[in-house]
Design an enzyme around this catalytic site. Structure first.
Site, PDB file in Angstrom:
ATOM      1  CB  CYS A 132      -0.889  -0.110   1.111  1.00 38.16           C
ATOM      2  SG  CYS A 132      -2.020  -1.456   1.455  1.00 38.16           S
ATOM      3  CG  HIS A 272      -3.232   3.435   2.766  1.00 38.60           C
ATOM      4  ND1 HIS A 272      -3.785   3.008   1.575  1.00 38.60           N
ATOM      5  CD2 HIS A 272      -2.953   2.027   3.516  1.00 38.60           C
ATOM      6  CE1 HIS A 272      -4.024   1.762   1.559  1.00 38.60           C
ATOM      7  NE2 HIS A 272      -3.705   1.177   2.508  1.00 38.60           N
ATOM      8  CG  ASN A 302      -6.534  -0.892   1.579  1.00 41.16           C
ATOM      9  OD1 ASN A 302      -5.771  -0.514   0.657  1.00 41.16           O
ATOM     10  ND2 ASN A 302      -5.945  -1.518   2.858  1.00 41.16           N
TER      11      ASN A 302
HETATM   12  O1  UT7 Z   1      -3.598  -1.669   3.734  1.00 42.78           O
HETATM   13  C1  UT7 Z   1      -3.125  -2.158   5.035  1.00 42.78           C
HETATM   14  C2  UT7 Z   1      -4.266  -3.070   4.969  1.00 42.78           C
HETATM   15  N1  UT7 Z   1      -4.683  -3.399   6.181  1.00 42.78           N
HETATM   16  C3  UT7 Z   1      -5.467  -2.735   7.126  1.00 42.78           C
HETATM   17  O2  UT7 Z   1      -5.610  -1.457   7.207  1.00 42.78           O
HETATM   18  C4  UT7 Z   1      -6.124  -3.449   8.255  1.00 42.78           C
HETATM   19  C5  UT7 Z   1      -6.078  -2.499   9.624  1.00 42.78           C
HETATM   20  N2  UT7 Z   1      -6.866  -3.310  10.419  1.00 42.78           N
HETATM   21  C6  UT7 Z   1      -8.123  -3.197  10.667  1.00 42.78           C
HETATM   22  O3  UT7 Z   1      -8.781  -2.271   9.511  1.00 42.78           O
HETATM   23  C7  UT7 Z   1      -9.274  -3.624  11.341  1.00 42.78           C
HETATM   24  O4  UT7 Z   1      -8.657  -4.533  12.312  1.00 42.78           O
HETATM   25  C8  UT7 Z   1     -10.309  -4.695  10.859  1.00 42.78           C
HETATM   26  C9  UT7 Z   1     -11.208  -3.818  10.306  1.00 42.78           C
HETATM   27  C10 UT7 Z   1      -9.607  -5.769   9.733  1.00 42.78           C
HETATM   28  C11 UT7 Z   1     -11.020  -5.369  11.975  1.00 42.78           C
HETATM   29  O5  UT7 Z   1     -11.680  -4.755  12.906  1.00 42.78           O
HETATM   30  P1  UT7 Z   1     -11.306  -5.027  14.457  1.00 42.78           P
HETATM   31  O6  UT7 Z   1     -12.113  -3.827  15.257  1.00 42.78           O
HETATM   32  O7  UT7 Z   1      -9.860  -5.076  14.715  1.00 42.78           O
HETATM   33  O8  UT7 Z   1     -11.939  -6.028  14.421  1.00 42.78           O
HETATM   34  P2  UT7 Z   1     -11.701  -7.762  15.176  1.00 42.78           P
HETATM   35  O9  UT7 Z   1     -10.394  -8.282  14.243  1.00 42.78           O
HETATM   36  O10 UT7 Z   1     -11.125  -7.253  16.620  1.00 42.78           O
HETATM   37  O11 UT7 Z   1     -12.764  -8.729  14.987  1.00 42.78           O
HETATM   38  C12 UT7 Z   1     -13.923  -8.359  15.931  1.00 42.78           C
HETATM   39  C13 UT7 Z   1     -14.862  -9.241  15.583  1.00 42.78           C
HETATM   40  C14 UT7 Z   1     -14.442 -10.788  15.557  1.00 42.78           C
HETATM   41  O12 UT7 Z   1     -15.480 -11.746  16.005  1.00 42.78           O
HETATM   42  P3  UT7 Z   1     -15.032 -12.226  17.423  1.00 42.78           P
HETATM   43  O13 UT7 Z   1     -13.738 -13.220  17.668  1.00 42.78           O
HETATM   44  O14 UT7 Z   1     -14.993 -11.127  18.430  1.00 42.78           O
HETATM   45  O15 UT7 Z   1     -16.356 -13.150  17.734  1.00 42.78           O
HETATM   46  C15 UT7 Z   1     -14.291 -11.133  14.206  1.00 42.78           C
HETATM   47  O16 UT7 Z   1     -14.540 -12.499  13.792  1.00 42.78           O
HETATM   48  O17 UT7 Z   1     -15.589  -8.961  14.352  1.00 42.78           O
HETATM   49  C16 UT7 Z   1     -15.622 -10.305  13.585  1.00 42.78           C
HETATM   50  N3  UT7 Z   1     -15.569  -9.751  12.037  1.00 42.78           N
HETATM   51  C17 UT7 Z   1     -16.502  -9.788  11.527  1.00 42.78           C
HETATM   52  N4  UT7 Z   1     -18.019  -9.546  11.571  1.00 42.78           N
HETATM   53  C18 UT7 Z   1     -18.764  -9.309  10.794  1.00 42.78           C
HETATM   54  C19 UT7 Z   1     -14.504  -9.824  11.403  1.00 42.78           C
HETATM   55  N5  UT7 Z   1     -14.988  -9.565  10.158  1.00 42.78           N
HETATM   56  C20 UT7 Z   1     -16.088  -9.297  10.107  1.00 42.78           C
HETATM   57  C21 UT7 Z   1     -16.994  -9.097   9.162  1.00 42.78           C
HETATM   58  N6  UT7 Z   1     -18.348  -8.882   9.430  1.00 42.78           N
HETATM   59  N7  UT7 Z   1     -16.675  -8.708   7.944  1.00 42.78           N
END
Ligand code: UT7
Length: 345
Positions: A132, A272, A302
């Site tokens: 990225c 970004h 993204n």
């Molecule tokens: O260009 C670089 C690319 N990468 C990034 O920029 C990613 C940076 N990270 C992020 O943007 C965030 O960490 C995410 C958007 C990927 C995730 O957000 P989060 O607040 O960190 O969520 P999490 O990983 O803590 O997940 C929370 C919950 C999980 O469920 P449990 O384990 O708490 O029951 C996930 O399984 O949300 C669940 N989850 C979803 N639920 C519904 C993960 N993806 C989804 C989804 N829909 N699409």
């Protein structure tokens, strides 16, 4: 030396100040595919909701390229638009640099394919891979070639067909990414300045946070690697999030410091476009006002190396910045990599 070309900054790392060649951004352009994939449509593909995606990321929809539309096609479209704004022909281009993690194929480079598509017969061409952060890396590399007087006109493109490496069964990642391309023409213009500085950084110790495990020499493609879904991108979202905020903050502060600028002097901040919460966290810490911030994440998700390149074009074409005003671009990505650039439009 004309008055416009007189050094503004004392800090020698503000490239503006170099005895030699100022590097201008003379044209920008972007292209996104026509097909829109909304959060509501994603609800039918994986276990997710529009509400989750919107509140956790800020994304509402993303663009998905057609089956026969490749990274090189989108890159060429963005390039032609940037060339039109710059008022140059393909023959004038000395070098094409494409930043991408989704090349048409491992080799030849996508830059060579674009060279042929736009008819830039004189141009050297190569790809760079900084995920990225690639567009900022490309700007810095292009700037160096112009400052060293090796070349006069460099085309830098960020282009991605991320839909080709997204695992459409993995809700953790498939909701985040989209396709598109953005381009900039760098040229030496004696009495004006465009690219004031570009900062690059990397930390290979965090390489495991965001990867595509198979398809390289470590794990060549086999039936097993395909069955194990190793040819899709994988991400530790939480750790990436934390590293992203710190890396972007460091890069932005370094770019401002080099140019002896205060954040209030920047008209438009282009981060970004990965996650609204990351953008806001970085913006808060830098003291960026909502009016300064440019966000199109809601419409495109993204798009990796294309992200700030598309946003740069949209910031210009929407009138968010006018000639002579300053922009700060700031990025992070797999590697980990990060970067920032200050551009006087
Ligand atoms: O260009 C670089 C690319 N990468 C990034 O920029 C990613 C940076 N990270 C992020 O943007 C965030 O960490 C995410 C958007 C990927 C995730 O957000 P989060 O607040 O960190 O969520 P999490 O990983 O803590 O997940 C929370 C919950 C999980 O469920 P449990 O384990 O708490 O029951 C996930 O399984 O949300 C669940 N989850 C979803 N639920 C519904 C993960 N993806 C989804 C989804 N829909 N699409």
């Amino acid at each position: 030396m004309s008055s416009a070309a007189k050094p503004k900054f004392k800090n020698p790392r503000a490239r503006f100040n170099f005895e030699g060649r100022p590097v201008s951004v003379t044209g920008v352009g972007s292209y996104v595919p026509a097909k829109i994939l909304t959060n509501l449509e994603l609800e039918k593909m994986v276990e997710t909701t529009d509400e989750w995606i919107t509140t956790r990321t800020g994304i509402k929809e993303r663009r998905i390229s057609a089956a026969d539309e490749f990274t090189s096609d989108m890159a060429a479209q963005a390039a032609l638009r940037a060339m039109k704004m710059a008022g140059i022909t393909a023959e004038q281009i000395d070098l094409i640099i494409i930043a991408t993690i989704t090349p048409d194929m491992p080799f030849p480079s996508t830059a060579c394919l674009v060279q042929q598509k736009i008819g830039a017969r004189r141009a050297a061409a190569f790809d760079i891979e900084a995920a990225c952060s690639g567009f900022i890396y490309g700007l810095e590399v292009g700037q160096q070639f112009i400052m060293s007087r090796t070349y006069d006109t460099v085309l830098v493109i960020g282009a991605e067909k991320l839909s080709s490496i997204v695992d459409w069964q993995d809700r953790n990642t498939c909701v985040l990414f989209g396709d598109g391309a953005g381009a900039a023409i760098l040229q030496n213009r004696p009495n004006s300045h465009g690219l004031l500085t570009a900062v690059m950084g990397a930390d290979g110790g965090k390489a495991n946070l965001l990867t595509m495990p198979a398809g390289g020499s470590r794990c060549p493609a086999t039936a097993d690697s395909v069955n194990a879904r190793l040819h899709y991108l994988r991400m530790d979202g939480k750790e990436t999030f934390k590293s992203a905020v710190q890396a972007m903050l460091t890069a932005a502060q370094e770019a401002l410091r080099r140019c002896e600028l205060d954040i209030t002097q920047i008209k438009c901040v282009i981060p970004h476009q990965a996650n609204r919460r990351i953008i806001d966290a970085v913006g808060d810490r830098l003291g960026v006002s909502p009016e300064q911030l440019f966000v199109n994440l809601d419409r495109y998700g993204n798009t990796s190396a294309a992200s700030v390149a598309i946003a740069l074009d949209e910031a210009v074409s929407s009138g968010k910045v006018s000639r002579g005003e300053l922009m700060l671009l700031v990025v992070f990505g797999a590697g980990l990599t990060w970067g920032a650039a200050v551009i006087e439009w």
